[in-house]
Design an enzyme around this catalytic site. Structure first.
Site, PDB file in Angstrom:
ATOM      1  N   TYR A   1       0.833  -1.208   0.000  1.00  0.00           N
ATOM      2  CA  TYR A   1       0.000   0.000   0.000  1.00  0.00           C
ATOM      3  C   TYR A   1       0.864   1.252   0.000  1.00  0.00           C
ATOM      4  O   TYR A   1       0.642   2.172  -0.808  1.00  0.00           O
ATOM      5  CB  TYR A   1      -0.912  -0.004   1.222  1.00  0.00           C
ATOM      6  CG  TYR A   1      -1.787   1.222   1.327  1.00  0.00           C
ATOM      7  CD1 TYR A   1      -2.903   1.370   0.508  1.00  0.00           C
ATOM      8  CD2 TYR A   1      -1.500   2.244   2.232  1.00  0.00           C
ATOM      9  CE1 TYR A   1      -3.712   2.495   0.592  1.00  0.00           C
ATOM     10  CE2 TYR A   1      -2.302   3.367   2.321  1.00  0.00           C
ATOM     11  CZ  TYR A   1      -3.407   3.485   1.505  1.00  0.00           C
ATOM     12  OH  TYR A   1      -4.203   4.606   1.591  1.00  0.00           O
TER      13      TYR A   1
ATOM     14  N   LYS B   1       1.201   4.026  -3.060  1.00  0.00           N
ATOM     15  CA  LYS B   1       0.800   5.417  -2.882  1.00  0.00           C
ATOM     16  C   LYS B   1       1.945   6.373  -3.222  1.00  0.00           C
ATOM     17  O   LYS B   1       1.726   7.477  -3.723  1.00  0.00           O
ATOM     18  CB  LYS B   1       0.292   5.659  -1.458  1.00  0.00           C
ATOM     19  CG  LYS B   1      -1.077   5.037  -1.207  1.00  0.00           C
ATOM     20  CD  LYS B   1      -2.127   5.567  -2.184  1.00  0.00           C
ATOM     21  CE  LYS B   1      -3.492   4.980  -1.991  1.00  0.00           C
ATOM     22  NZ  LYS B   1      -4.500   5.496  -2.942  1.00  0.00           N
TER      23      LYS B   1
END
Length: 233
Positions: free
Chosen positions: A155, A159
């Site tokens: 994640y 990002k």
């Protein structure tokens, strides 16, 4: 002035709250999700006059094309603002010592490739309007300045990549008077953020909409929080 917004990932959490607050302000909202018919929260807002639901799987090109065609039908004069909200966290139990390639790829595909797919597909309709705003909902967890352990690497890394994608779009489209932002919604009380988060969806979306309303050429390519604070990449 009423504008036309496209919001992805609109079946729950921040996406539904975007639809709720935007429609309350009198804007037209095209809410996109993989299975919009299965979201009771979203369906409660859909009136097929100013709020529409469109099926969209951001990582499947045939779905993206079909959704873009539907959006053209619903908004023939163009789209003012695209909010790329769709995203996944992946397996948050993994850390850098055991993260699998499959988890990295799945999360990257949704959070980066999916954002790219939708933006590319809707660019012709964004060009039809003079508003020309693109907002990518990202996270401070993708900042290289954020002190962290090695948890949820898929994640966090995705990002960071989405942040770079935002800067690429900003640089590419700046001469066409587009404004592209990467925005951190805060740690929010959603399924992803959990009930431990200090920020409510209402607070996050209200803040982000204020930032969106004030987007200008001076903010093109910036990384901002929902409170308008500039964040380090």
């Amino acid at each position: 002035m009423a504008l036309t917004f496209v919001v992805t990932g609109a079946s729950r959490g921040l996406g539904v709250e975007f639809v709720k607050q935007l429609s309350a302000k009198g804007h037209t909202v095209i809410a996109c999700a993989r299975n919009p018919d299965k979201s009771e929260q979203l369906q409660a807002l859909v009136n097929n006059k100013t709020v529409f639901a469109v099926s969209l799987d951001t990582v499947k090109l045939d779905s993206v094309k079909a959704a873009a065609d539907k959006i053209q039908e619903l908004a023939p004069s163009g789209v003012d603002v695209l909010i790329n909200n769709s995203g996944i966290v992946g397996d948050h139990t993994q850390d850098v010592t055991n993260a699998t390639g499959e988890n990295y790829i799945n999360v990257f595909e949704t959070n980066v490739v999916g954002t790219s797919n939708v933006t590319q597909a809707l660019l012709p309709w964004l060009r039809k309007r003079n508003t020309r705003k693109i907002v990518n909902i990202t996270s401070i967890l993708g900042s290289n300045d954020f002190t962290t352990t090695g948890s949820s690497p898929a994640y966090r890394i995705s990002k960071a990549a989405e942040n770079m994608l935002s800067r690429g779009w900003a640089g590419q489209l700046g001469e066409e008077s587009f404004v592209v932002l990467a925005m951190h919604p805060g740690w929010v009380q959603t399924d992803m953020g959990t009930s431990k988060a200090p920020v409510t969806p209402e607070q996050s979306i209200s803040g982000m909409l204020s930032v969106i309303e004030n987007m200008s050429k001076e903010t093109n390519g910036k990384f901002l929080s929902f409170e308008g604070e500039e964040l380090k990449w």
